[in-house]
Scaffold this active site. Structure first.
Site, short mmCIF file in Angstrom:
data_model
loop_
_atom_site.label_atom_id
_atom_site.label_comp_id
_atom_site.label_asym_id
_atom_site.label_seq_id
_atom_site.Cartn_x
_atom_site.Cartn_y
_atom_site.Cartn_z
CG HIS A 352 -1.75 1.24 1.35
ND1 HIS A 352 -1.64 2.10 2.42
CD2 HIS A 352 -2.69 1.77 0.55
CE1 HIS A 352 -2.49 3.10 2.26
NE2 HIS A 352 -3.14 2.92 1.13
CB SER A 353 0.94 4.25 0.36
OG SER A 353 1.42 5.57 0.30
CG LEU A 354 7.24 4.47 0.90
CD1 LEU A 354 7.82 5.11 -0.35
CD2 LEU A 354 7.76 5.17 2.15
CB SER A 356 2.98 -0.35 -3.82
OG SER A 356 3.02 1.06 -4.02
#
Length: 728
Positions: A352-354, A356
């Site tokens: 999720h977010s960073l 990924s």
């Protein structure tokens, strides 16, 4: 216990001393078949105590886990240090210590209790179990009262609280105001009575059935910036718990046939936490030393969350982060195999977010086995060669030099070879001076944009990109660890991968590139997510097309009251990514639920930081809510009339064929990569208000979970019971 027994037995003995009434003789015979005097032992259920913000909350184990704990307790082995796995193997219960311990992550140990008697608490009206010792005393008193039909007896708990058994249906607990009572007041005068219940079936507790024992696939989930992962400031562990629970409900709803045929079990999701390891390096102390004292809460929030992005772009802390993520996933994988020796399924990863971006950088720097790499090269050599020749033909067509296509095809010239050509090579091929100049100018102009070699994407962390008209773009470098497994699929939720690659200087991703050890890649995002970016335009920069629209998990089209710029235009009905053309009436109830939930969140100050956006939302005319159904139908009709880039004589089948012909390269095995969620009705009112929620919505998104399950089980040859409208 002895005092309790004497207090109960004293009344029956006094009554036996009195002569019976003349007409009382036949009464026992009439009462003998009555169920009132028949005692049945209480059925226990096991609970564990969860402490949140100094508040205790007793949660029941699933029926499956409780039966296993009761079986172990009944075997008499609870005096030993017997360990019983619960919650799908994620927690162990130490029966002798009455403790529940997390297996895969660090968590406070929870108290475990074998519960039979409960009383209603003061604060939240939740039923609280009595201690096991006092529950035994209550059960003994109840058994005597039922057997002798003697009620209205007082019992005193160890804390001098009074319990009165009026009858089998009415039992109350009085909490004394003070420890001593000099006035001799009755319990009814000492405090408000609490309701007492016997047996878990009488307290209306929500008891889950349990999880399937068979695990088909393992997914590691990596969080983004900060310790909190959703708008309720919950940890990655709690959010992944929600994701797992949604997956269980989606399996029951959409894979029912496979479950009935015992073809599938479930997918296990395990959280990967790297934030605590990063901030335990002492960097927080260094930051505190230089942080200004003003707006303390905001600065603390920035230090704890936003700075994680800068930490990852620092060579020192980037190494710490990637080492933590890789080592933690390897540790979890080995521990999982130890606890599940019969596991034969695959492993996927999600970020999720960073998180990924961290996983993407790890995957791009994995090393494929030499034999697999060679086999992959041989298997794709012919296809790549043909595709390369076609690319050269397209370039020549763009330069208006199509008449020379046969010359380049005869020389087996692909794009890579073309960019290596010199003027001497072109002259030897018989290309005249004018066309030679055009081709060389094209090569020169494209060279400074080309960042992908024949084998794939050059990681900017390892290979700085040289720009002809500017300085060299330096990127932080790190020694990327290797994973002990080869992921099946990589899922990115609300991912900034595209933005970071662009900032690093990557203009284009080679269509022939695929992750060395992972063949699947899905980029899933909410249309209002401010952190999410697309991937496909970096592979196919010259073609404008919309991302795939994720179908609703119930097979309907969400009601769009507004359409933001960049939202996917609905293709013709029946196409590979088409929703239903008309809004489903049940969307009105979804809108109502969204409004109710939002009002509760506002009441609890969960959206207090968005007051400015809320004010803009309240300025919207109220009739828009009341006429939601009419507006939705009008919007759906307007959307059906305004088919983007669809000619009047173009059939839906033609649109579907055109969408399927979009070539987005090998990054996801030739399949589409970008998938966009449908916004909920309430979210369509104001994009800015729900931007933050859009970035944090994935943990409880049924549509997201269903796509993950669908793609995972497709690798095993198992499909949905019924394909959803709009699914690929």
């Amino acid at each position: 216990s002895r005092r309790l027994w004497r207090s109960i037995m004293s009344a029956p003995q006094q009554q036996q001393a009195q002569p019976p009434a003349p007409m009382a003789a036949p009464a026992p015979e009439a009462a003998e078949p009555d169920a009132v005097n028949r005692y049945e032992a209480v059925v226990p259920h096991w609970f564990y105590c969860k402490v949140t913000d100094s508040r205790e909350r007793w949660i029941p184990f699933s029926t499956q886990d409780s039966e296993r704990l009761e079986e172990a307790h009944g075997s008499g082995r609870d005096k030993e240090d017997l360990v019983v796995p619960t919650s799908g193997g994620r927690y162990d219960v130490h029966l002798k210590k009455r403790q529940r311990v997390a297996v895969y992550w660090e968590e406070e140990v929870s108290e475990v209790r074998r519960c039979t008697w409960f009383y209603k608490g003061d604060k939240d009206n939740k039923y609280v179990p009595y201690s096991e010792t006092f529950s035994k005393e209550l059960e003994e008193a109840y058994m005597i009262a039922v057997t002798l039909d003697e009620w209205k007896k007082k019992l005193e708990s160890p804390s001098r609280e009074i319990i009165i058994l009026h009858n089998p249906k009415l039992m109350v607990h009085y909490h004394p105001v003070a420890t001593s009572d000099d006035w001799g007041s009755t319990p009814t005068e000492q405090g408000r009575p609490r309701t007492v219940k016997r047996g878990v079936e009488n307290i209306a507790a929500e008891i889950p059935n349990g999880e399937p024992l068979q695990i088909d696939h393992l997914v590691f989930v990596v969080h983004g910036i900060g310790p909190a992962c959703d708008i309720r400031f919950r940890s990655i562990i709690q959010c992944v718990n929600d994701f797992r629970n949604v997956s269980l409900s989606m399996l029951q709803a959409h894979f029912k046939k496979a479950q009935e045929q015992q073809q599938i079990g479930r997918v296990e999701f395990l959280p990967v936490n790297w934030h605590s390891s990063l901030h335990s390096t002492g960097v927080d102390v260094d930051l505190e030393r230089i942080t200004l004292p003003s707006i303390n809460r905001l600065r603390h929030f920035i230090n704890d969350t936003i700075l994680d992005v800068f930490f990852y772009n620092s060579s020192t802390y980037c190494q710490t982060i990637v080492d933590t993520v890789a080592s933690e996933m390897n540790r979890l994988y080995q521990l999982f195999l130890q606890r599940n020796p019969l596991f034969k399924g695959g492993v996927s990863i999600a970020g999720h977010s960073l998180g990924s971006l961290i996983l993407f950088d790890l995957l791009t720097n994995q090393k494929a086995a030499p034999e697999e790499d060679e086999h992959s090269k041989e298997g794709s050599r012919t296809t790549s060669s043909n595709r390369g020749i076609e690319e050269v033909k397209e370039i020549l067509k763009e330069l208006e030099l199509s008449e020379y296509c046969d010359v380049f095809e005869k020389e087996k010239m692909d794009r890579q070879a073309l960019f290596l050509c010199t003027e001497k090579n072109l002259k030897e091929m018989g290309i005249p001076l004018g066309p030679r100049m055009k081709i060389l100018h094209y090569i020169s102009s494209k060279t400074e944009m080309q960042v992908c070699l024949l084998r794939g994407l050059c990681s900017s962390r390892l290979h700085p990109i040289a720009l002809r008209q500017g300085p060299t773009l330096q990127s932080v470098s790190a020694n990327y660890p290797q994973l002990n497994y080869k992921p099946t699929i990589f899922f990115a939720f609300g991912s900034p991968i595209g933005m970071f690659l662009t900032v690093r200087g990557v203009k284009r991703i080679n269509p022939n590139y695929s992750l060395p050890t992972c063949k699947g890649f899905f980029n899933i995002f909410h249309p209002f997510d401010p952190v999410a970016y697309r991937i496909e335009p970096m592979i196919v920069p010259d073609l404008e097309f919309e991302p795939m629209l994720l179908p609703h998990h119930k097979g309907r089209k969400r009601m769009h009251l507004g359409k933001g710029k960049g939202s996917p235009s609905p293709p013709a009905p029946g196409s590979c990514c088409s929703p239903q053309p008309d809004a489903d009436p049940s969307c009105l109830s979804e809108l109502k639920e969204g409004l109710t939930r939002m009002s509760v969140d506002l009441k609890n100050n969960l959206l207090g930081s968005l007051r400015v956006a809320w004010q803009s939302f309240t300025r919207a005319p109220l009739p828009a809510v009341e006429a939601a159904s009419t507006d939705a139908e009008a919007e759906a009709e307007a959307g059906a009339e305004k088919q983007p880039e669809t000619k009047p004589d173009e059939s839906p089948a033609a649109v579907k064929e055109e969408a399927s012909l979009i070539n987005v390269g090998r990054l996801n095995g030739g399949n589409r990569i970008d998938y966009v969620l449908q916004e909920k009705p309430i979210e369509s009112f104001n994009e800015y208000l729900f931007a933050l929620q859009g970035h944090l919505c994935y943990w409880e998104s049924e549509d997201t979970v269903l796509l993950v399950l669908k793609e995972i089980y497709q690798t095993q040859g198992i499909t949905l019971d019924q394909p959803l409208p709009g699914s690929q």
